[in-house]
Design a protein around this motif. Structure first.
Motif, PDB file in Angstrom:
ATOM      1  N   UNK A 107      27.620  44.771  45.531  1.00 43.49           N
ATOM      2  CA  UNK A 107      26.777  44.854  46.723  1.00 43.49           C
ATOM      3  C   UNK A 107      27.445  44.158  47.905  1.00 43.49           C
ATOM      4  N   UNK A 108      28.032  42.991  47.639  1.00 43.26           N
ATOM      5  CA  UNK A 108      28.674  42.247  48.715  1.00 43.26           C
ATOM      6  C   UNK A 108      29.873  42.997  49.269  1.00 43.26           C
ATOM      7  N   UNK A 109      30.616  43.679  48.422  1.00 41.29           N
ATOM      8  CA  UNK A 109      31.756  44.476  48.886  1.00 41.29           C
ATOM      9  C   UNK A 109      31.300  45.507  49.923  1.00 41.29           C
ATOM     10  N   UNK A 110      30.200  46.193  49.642  1.00 36.64           N
ATOM     11  CA  UNK A 110      29.677  47.192  50.586  1.00 36.64           C
ATOM     12  C   UNK A 110      29.281  46.552  51.912  1.00 36.64           C
ATOM     13  N   UNK A 111      28.644  45.377  51.842  1.00 38.70           N
ATOM     14  CA  UNK A 111      28.217  44.686  53.058  1.00 38.70           C
ATOM     15  C   UNK A 111      29.429  44.251  53.890  1.00 38.70           C
ATOM     16  N   UNK A 112      30.438  43.744  53.232  1.00 31.28           N
ATOM     17  CA  UNK A 112      31.649  43.299  53.943  1.00 31.28           C
ATOM     18  C   UNK A 112      32.345  44.474  54.615  1.00 31.28           C
ATOM     19  N   UNK A 113      32.462  45.587  53.902  1.00 28.29           N
ATOM     20  CA  UNK A 113      33.100  46.774  54.474  1.00 28.29           C
ATOM     21  C   UNK A 113      32.309  47.294  55.673  1.00 28.29           C
ATOM     22  N   UNK A 114      30.982  47.284  55.553  1.00 36.74           N
ATOM     23  CA  UNK A 114      30.128  47.751  56.643  1.00 36.74           C
ATOM     24  C   UNK A 114      30.257  46.869  57.879  1.00 36.74           C
ATOM     25  N   UNK A 115      30.689  45.625  57.668  1.00 38.98           N
ATOM     26  CA  UNK A 115      30.814  44.684  58.786  1.00 38.98           C
ATOM     27  C   UNK A 115      32.255  44.480  59.234  1.00 38.98           C
ATOM     28  N   UNK A 116      33.123  45.422  58.869  1.00 38.74           N
ATOM     29  CA  UNK A 116      34.458  45.447  59.437  1.00 38.74           C
ATOM     30  C   UNK A 116      35.523  44.630  58.730  1.00 38.74           C
ATOM     31  N   UNK A 117      35.254  44.168  57.517  1.00 37.54           N
ATOM     32  CA  UNK A 117      36.245  43.418  56.752  1.00 37.54           C
ATOM     33  C   UNK A 117      36.948  44.343  55.763  1.00 37.54           C
ATOM     34  N   UNK A 118      38.153  43.972  55.365  1.00 37.76           N
ATOM     35  CA  UNK A 118      38.770  44.587  54.197  1.00 37.76           C
ATOM     36  C   UNK A 118      38.522  43.657  53.018  1.00 37.76           C
ATOM     37  N   UNK A 119      38.552  44.206  51.808  1.00 39.45           N
ATOM     38  CA  UNK A 119      38.191  43.429  50.621  1.00 39.45           C
ATOM     39  C   UNK A 119      39.297  43.504  49.581  1.00 39.45           C
ATOM     40  N   UNK A 120      39.614  42.362  48.999  1.00 44.08           N
ATOM     41  CA  UNK A 120      40.503  42.295  47.838  1.00 44.08           C
ATOM     42  C   UNK A 120      39.681  41.782  46.657  1.00 44.08           C
ATOM     43  N   UNK A 121      39.939  42.325  45.477  1.00 46.59           N
ATOM     44  CA  UNK A 121      39.170  41.950  44.296  1.00 46.59           C
ATOM     45  C   UNK A 121      40.120  41.583  43.165  1.00 46.59           C
ATOM     46  N   UNK A 122      39.878  40.420  42.575  1.00 45.52           N
ATOM     47  CA  UNK A 122      40.632  40.005  41.396  1.00 45.52           C
ATOM     48  C   UNK A 122      39.979  40.588  40.158  1.00 45.52           C
ATOM     49  N   UNK A 175      40.473  50.361  52.128  1.00 44.21           N
ATOM     50  CA  UNK A 175      39.981  49.044  52.524  1.00 44.21           C
ATOM     51  C   UNK A 175      39.708  48.106  51.354  1.00 44.21           C
ATOM     52  N   UNK A 176      39.950  48.573  50.120  1.00 44.31           N
ATOM     53  CA  UNK A 176      39.759  47.718  48.949  1.00 44.31           C
ATOM     54  C   UNK A 176      41.056  47.681  48.141  1.00 44.31           C
ATOM     55  N   UNK A 177      41.550  46.478  47.901  1.00 47.95           N
ATOM     56  CA  UNK A 177      42.763  46.282  47.094  1.00 47.95           C
ATOM     57  C   UNK A 177      42.403  45.476  45.852  1.00 47.95           C
ATOM     58  N   UNK A 178      43.012  45.827  44.723  1.00 47.33           N
ATOM     59  CA  UNK A 178      42.762  45.125  43.468  1.00 47.33           C
ATOM     60  C   UNK A 178      44.014  44.367  43.038  1.00 47.33           C
ATOM     61  N   UNK A 179      43.797  43.160  42.547  1.00 49.40           N
ATOM     62  CA  UNK A 179      44.893  42.321  42.077  1.00 49.40           C
ATOM     63  C   UNK A 179      44.550  41.798  40.687  1.00 49.40           C
ATOM     64  N   UNK A 180      45.563  41.622  39.868  1.00 42.88           N
ATOM     65  CA  UNK A 180      45.350  41.188  38.485  1.00 42.88           C
ATOM     66  C   UNK A 180      45.276  39.668  38.389  1.00 42.88           C
ATOM     67  N   UNK A 181      44.477  39.222  37.441  1.00 45.79           N
ATOM     68  CA  UNK A 181      44.477  37.819  37.049  1.00 45.79           C
ATOM     69  C   UNK A 181      44.044  37.724  35.607  1.00 45.79           C
ATOM     70  N   UNK A 182      44.348  36.610  34.970  1.00 49.03           N
ATOM     71  CA  UNK A 182      43.996  36.396  33.571  1.00 49.03           C
ATOM     72  C   UNK A 182      43.747  34.905  33.390  1.00 49.03           C
ATOM     73  N   UNK A 183      42.496  34.517  33.303  1.00 46.03           N
ATOM     74  CA  UNK A 183      42.155  33.101  33.201  1.00 46.03           C
ATOM     75  C   UNK A 183      42.684  32.487  31.909  1.00 46.03           C
ATOM     76  N   UNK A 184      42.706  33.273  30.839  1.00 47.21           N
ATOM     77  CA  UNK A 184      43.180  32.740  29.563  1.00 47.21           C
ATOM     78  C   UNK A 184      44.662  32.383  29.608  1.00 47.21           C
ATOM     79  N   UNK A 185      45.399  33.087  30.446  1.00 46.35           N
ATOM     80  CA  UNK A 185      46.833  32.834  30.584  1.00 46.35           C
ATOM     81  C   UNK A 185      47.164  32.055  31.856  1.00 46.35           C
ATOM     82  N   UNK A 186      46.127  31.587  32.551  1.00 46.20           N
ATOM     83  CA  UNK A 186      46.312  30.871  33.814  1.00 46.20           C
ATOM     84  C   UNK A 186      47.171  31.657  34.792  1.00 46.20           C
TER      85      UNK A 186
END
Length: 303
Positions: A17-32, A42-53
């Motif tokens: 929901x927040x991603x949609x609100x941010x996009x509607x308000x002129x931001x780009x979004x990155x998601x881990x 306007x949406x970019x995805x990046x990898x992360x792995x908490x178990x592997x730090x």
């Protein structure tokens, strides 16, 4: 130039929901994310792995703002020792990874905004109204939220404006808290839990997303803010209102506390207790709740 907001927990209920609100308000979004996703304009995805730090440092270096939503669900599973550890670490490890990247590259942000919870005031029921100056409780929920916020404050120690959103029960269409309740209520088997007198500070998903938007846009916001409507809703009131919307009065006896304690163990504390909280501080910023009437809010969420 378009400002970028990096989200942890961006693929969850609030994050979507927040991603949609941010996009509607002129931001780009990155998601881990732990899994692969296809980028859009306007949406970019990046990898992360908490178990592997592990975290893709480019996600942090690209960000103008970071909003930390990630965390294992509080009431998804019994609070075994292993589960309690997972709940805590899933909230703290992401911040530690982000802190390391920020410090390493001397990277600054316009703001760091972290989720927290009204559970910081403890798993107990009282008539006291808790505000942001109320000390954290000395129980699992209180300590978890306290450590969660201390992790966020590490980002603040880098000179970055830091905001902590102490969230109540989030109400949304077929999601969040209601996802667990609506099946039984819709079938005519809704019930009150325990005494029913425990308070349930709540907020509509739209209002919560607007609070996050306000937190990144308002340079005067810093520190902790309660994100919940101050209307003294109890478990009994919410249950009876939900049943009314579905066209009946609750006929099943209250579910005794001991039954929930046997079925859920210590996790039953999150269901059988609850305190009132004040929303005065967030309202002093000029923020206005769109959803303040419980019945109208529930109708919006289920019909």
């Amino acid at each position: 130039m378009i400002k970028n907001v990096l989200l942890t927990g961006g693929t969850g209920f609030i994050g979507k929901h927040l991603t949609d609100v941010l996009l509607d308000n002129g931001f780009s979004v990155s998601i881990l994310s732990r899994t692969d996703h296809k980028d859009s304009s306007l949406i970019s995805y990046y990898k992360w792995d908490l178990n592997k730090n592990y975290i893709d440092e480019q996600a942090v270096l690209k960000a103008d703002y970071i909003i930390h939503l990630a965390g294992e669900g509080i009431v998804d599973k019994r609070w075994t020792k292993k589960r309690r550890k997972a709940i805590l670490e899933s909230r703290i490890k992401p911040v530690d990874l982000i802190y390391t990247v920020l410090e390493k590259h001397k990277k600054t942000l316009d703001a760091f905004v972290s989720a927290s919870g009204v559970g910081i005031y403890g798993a107990k029921t009282s008539h006291k109204i808790c505000n942001e100056e109320t000390p954290p409780a000395d129980d699992f929920l209180g300590k978890t939220c306290e450590e969660w916020e201390k992790a966020a404050d590490k980002i603040g120690s880098l000179g970055i404006r830091t905001v902590k959103i102490r969230t109540g029960i989030v109400l949304g269409r077929d999601e969040g808290f209601l996802k667990h309740l609506t099946p039984s209520f819709k079938s005519g088997f809704g019930a009150v839990f325990g005494t029913g007198k425990q308070y349930l500070p709540w907020i509509h998903i739209d209002d919560l997303c607007k609070i996050y938007l306000t937190a990144i846009e308002s340079t005067t916001m810093h520190g902790a803010y309660n994100a919940a409507v101050t209307d003294n809703t109890t478990n009994s009131r919410l249950s009876k209102t939900l049943a009314k919307i579905y066209g009946y009065s609750i006929w099943i006896p209250k579910v005794p506390a001991f039954v929930l304690k046997i079925a859920l163990g210590k996790m039953s504390e999150a269901i059988l207790t609850g305190q009132r909280v004040s929303s005065e501080k967030i309202q002093q910023t000029g923020f206005q709740f769109q959803f303040t009437d419980l019945e109208r809010t529930l109708v919006n969420c289920i019909k």
